[in-house]
Design an enzyme around this catalytic site. Structure first.
Site, PDB file in Angstrom:
ATOM      1  N   LYS A  78       0.892  -1.170   0.000  1.00 55.90           N
ATOM      2  CA  LYS A  78       0.000   0.000   0.000  1.00 55.90           C
ATOM      3  C   LYS A  78       0.931   1.222   0.000  1.00 55.90           C
ATOM      4  O   LYS A  78       1.491   1.591   1.038  1.00 55.90           O
ATOM      5  CB  LYS A  78      -0.886  -0.032   1.248  1.00 55.90           C
TER       6      LYS A  78
ATOM      7  N   GLU B 132       9.772   0.969  10.762  1.00 57.47           N
ATOM      8  CA  GLU B 132      10.832   1.974  10.591  1.00 57.47           C
ATOM      9  C   GLU B 132      10.161   3.321  10.802  1.00 57.47           C
ATOM     10  O   GLU B 132       9.474   3.824   9.917  1.00 57.47           O
ATOM     11  CB  GLU B 132      11.433   1.890   9.176  1.00 57.47           C
TER      12      GLU B 132
ATOM     13  N   CYS C 267      14.031  10.299   7.235  1.00 52.85           N
ATOM     14  CA  CYS C 267      13.969   9.975   8.676  1.00 52.85           C
ATOM     15  C   CYS C 267      15.346  10.081   9.308  1.00 52.85           C
ATOM     16  O   CYS C 267      15.453  10.180  10.524  1.00 52.85           O
ATOM     17  CB  CYS C 267      13.472   8.552   8.884  1.00 52.85           C
TER      18      CYS C 267
ATOM     19  N   GLU D 289      10.105  15.965  14.423  1.00 50.03           N
ATOM     20  CA  GLU D 289      10.843  15.893  13.157  1.00 50.03           C
ATOM     21  C   GLU D 289      10.365  17.031  12.264  1.00 50.03           C
ATOM     22  O   GLU D 289       9.170  17.123  11.984  1.00 50.03           O
ATOM     23  CB  GLU D 289      10.454  14.601  12.433  1.00 50.03           C
TER      24      GLU D 289
HETATM   25  C1  SIN Z   1      14.036   7.129   5.213  1.00 46.07           C
HETATM   26  O1  SIN Z   1      14.050   8.336   5.331  1.00 46.07           O
HETATM   27  O2  SIN Z   1      13.115   6.473   5.710  1.00 46.07           O
HETATM   28  C2  SIN Z   1      15.072   6.354   4.456  1.00 46.07           C
HETATM   29  C3  SIN Z   1      16.346   7.035   4.333  1.00 46.07           C
HETATM   30  C4  SIN Z   1      17.468   6.142   3.854  1.00 46.07           C
HETATM   31  O3  SIN Z   1      17.272   5.028   3.384  1.00 46.07           O
HETATM   32  O4  SIN Z   1      18.582   6.609   3.979  1.00 46.07           O
END
Ligand code: SIN
Length: 485
Positions: free
Chosen positions: A182, A258, A292, A387
């Site tokens: 998805k 994650e 992230c 964030e």
């Molecule tokens: C992400 O921001 O979730 C992935 C970043 C990465 O693979 O370096």
């Protein structure tokens, strides 16, 4: 629609159909917007619960045969998929850039990054080893083998529309699992093209299905309610990850999450300042700060703080902001209005509490935000708690190693952290004490297909990438053989 047609029609404002149970579904569609122009440029299938049930039945049936194929066969298909993705690198990058605003050159890089996961798991597929171990009984032989965990539901984010799919799907397929993806509502097209390329190289019907939906809830409900879905893999925010973890508990699905991060970057006074600035730039401004693992807090040792701030500001001022389709653009638009509003809110909150804008600090229009450096950032500002997911670099100061480590660890998140020093002992000491799943030592861009990616604390569970990423899709079976005595 054939994969090649899918790649050709991007300019035409055409429709992209999800292929479920081997058939294109075109009943309803939803629009996809280009963040650079804010114009609708395509429509994709808007799947509902009924489509989700069809996908579920197809994945259940495909799993029965896919799990029995040889690892060599699966590896061969993954290799062919890898080649096809790379053959279409530019077209995929164009689609990706159009739906999320990532600059084209960076989008090409993401396609290569995405393909690297497919190549890696094509190789790892044939290395799923078992073990034999001794029994205390002379007539017994004991075996532990690894088997596919079962059909997988993968929920993927908009910030890496290709790589976050292959990082989940390639190890799942390699292990013998089937997958329903998805994708994020903002970025369904890259996902549909990737799935069409899988089918084009001979990927069996039902092994990889992409369920695009404007409202993910009815689709997800079908997946969470189903005991057939044995594994959830999700990349996204911590609050959503928590809810999905709870929902997975009802059917005791295996879970990989994650989630968010709030990465510190510690710059010690012995650093080569130009190189440290270079790594911070890579880390912070990749994908306009929408990753992230982007640093959200840059702590600089007091004796070099002013010099570092000046050099960083100069580099940030020189970033080329603009049309993502131009090959020299480094910073494109943010993905949508909510993303822009959040960045603006963080900067406004920080400046209202005493932060100083060294460069940037405004939106030039559309969904763009000028790359920004803030100094005098203090505890209590929103930017240190949430964030930002945007091109804003907040600078803070520290006096010694203990203080730097304490400040770096003072967060519920634990995804990535960075440090810059030329002192080898300090690098080792500090990296050992940082409570994070990933540490970049003098390296602002450590992500690579071979390495484990994932966090601790509120940043999630499990690992993607490398041999660790494959384990997430395998379950261990113990077989005890009693021989005739
Ligand atoms: C992400 O921001 O979730 C992935 C970043 C990465 O693979 O370096």
């Amino acid at each position: 629609m054939e994969a090649t047609q899918m790649l050709e029609v991007l300019e035409g404002g055409r429709r992209y159909d999800a292929v479920i149970a081997g058939r294109p579904i075109s009943r309803r569609t939803f629009p996809v917007t280009n963040p650079a122009t804010q114009n609708v440029f395509a429509h994709v299938t808007d799947c509902d619960a009924e489509d989700a049930i069809l996908a579920l039945r197809a994945t259940e049936s495909a799993f029965e045969s896919w799990k029995q194929t040889t690892a060599t066969y699966r590896a061969g298909l993954l290799k062919a998929w890898h080649a096809e993705i790379m053959r279409n690198q530019d077209a995929l990058a164009h689609a990706l850039s159009s739906e999320m605003g990532k600059p084209f050159t960076e989008a090409r890089g993401e396609i290569a990054y995405a393909a690297a996961y497919v190549e890696l798991y094509a190789e790892e597929a044939t290395r799923v080893y078992g073990e034999t171990f001794p029994s205390q009984h002379a007539n017994k032989r004991l075996l532990a083998s690894r088997q596919a965990v079962g059909p997988v539901y993968a929920i993927t984010p908009w910030n890496f529309p290709a790589a976050m799919i292959t990082r989940k799907v390639a190890p799942a397929l390699a292990a013998g699992c089937t997958v329903i993806v998805k994708p994020a509502e903002q970025t369904p097209i890259t996902a549909l093209i990737l799935a069409s390329l899988w089918l084009a190289v001979g990927g069996p019907e039902g092994t990889l299905q992409v369920v695009t939906a404007a409202d993910p809830l009815p689709v997800s409900k079908v997946m969470f309610d189903s005991p057939s879905i044995r594994k959830l893999t999700f990349t996204g925010s911590t609050p959503v990850g928590r809810k999905l973890y709870e929902q997975s508990a009802r059917t005791l699905k295996r879970v990989s999450l994650e989630l968010g991060g709030h990465a510190p970057f510690l710059i010690f006074e012995d650093a080569d300042i130009d190189r440290a600035v270079h790594e911070v730039m890579l880390c912070k401004f990749r994908n306009a700060g929408q990753t992230c693992v982007c640093t959200n807090r840059i702590y600089v040792q007091r004796s070099i703080a002013d010099k570092f701030a000046a050099r960083l500001s100069e580099a940030v001022r020189n970033l080329k902001v603009g049309d993502p389709s131009r090959t020299d653009t480094q910073i494109g638009p943010l993905v949508d209005g909510d993303a822009l509003a959040k960045v603006q809110r963080h900067v406004d909150d920080a400046t209202s509490k005493g932060a100083k804008i060294l460069v940037g600090g405004s939106s030039p229009g559309g969904l763009y935000y000028t790359p920004t450096v803030l100094s005098n950032v203090q505890p209590g500002m929103l930017i240190l708690e949430e964030e930002t997911f945007g091109p804003v670099a907040p600078l803070l100061v520290f006096d010694d190693e203990e203080e730097a480590i304490a400040k770096a660890n003072d967060t519920p998140y634990g995804l990535a952290a960075y440090l810059y020093t030329r002192d080898l002992s300090r690098a080792m000491r500090v990296s050992e004490r940082l409570e994070y799943g990933i540490v970049g030592v003098n390296d602002g861009a450590p992500s690579t297909a071979q390495a484990p990616f994932g966090g601790v604390k509120d940043s999630g569970l499990g690992r993607e990438g490398g041999k660790w990423g494959l384990e997430e899709f395998l379950t261990i079976k113990f077989v005890s053989f009693a021989l005739d005595s």
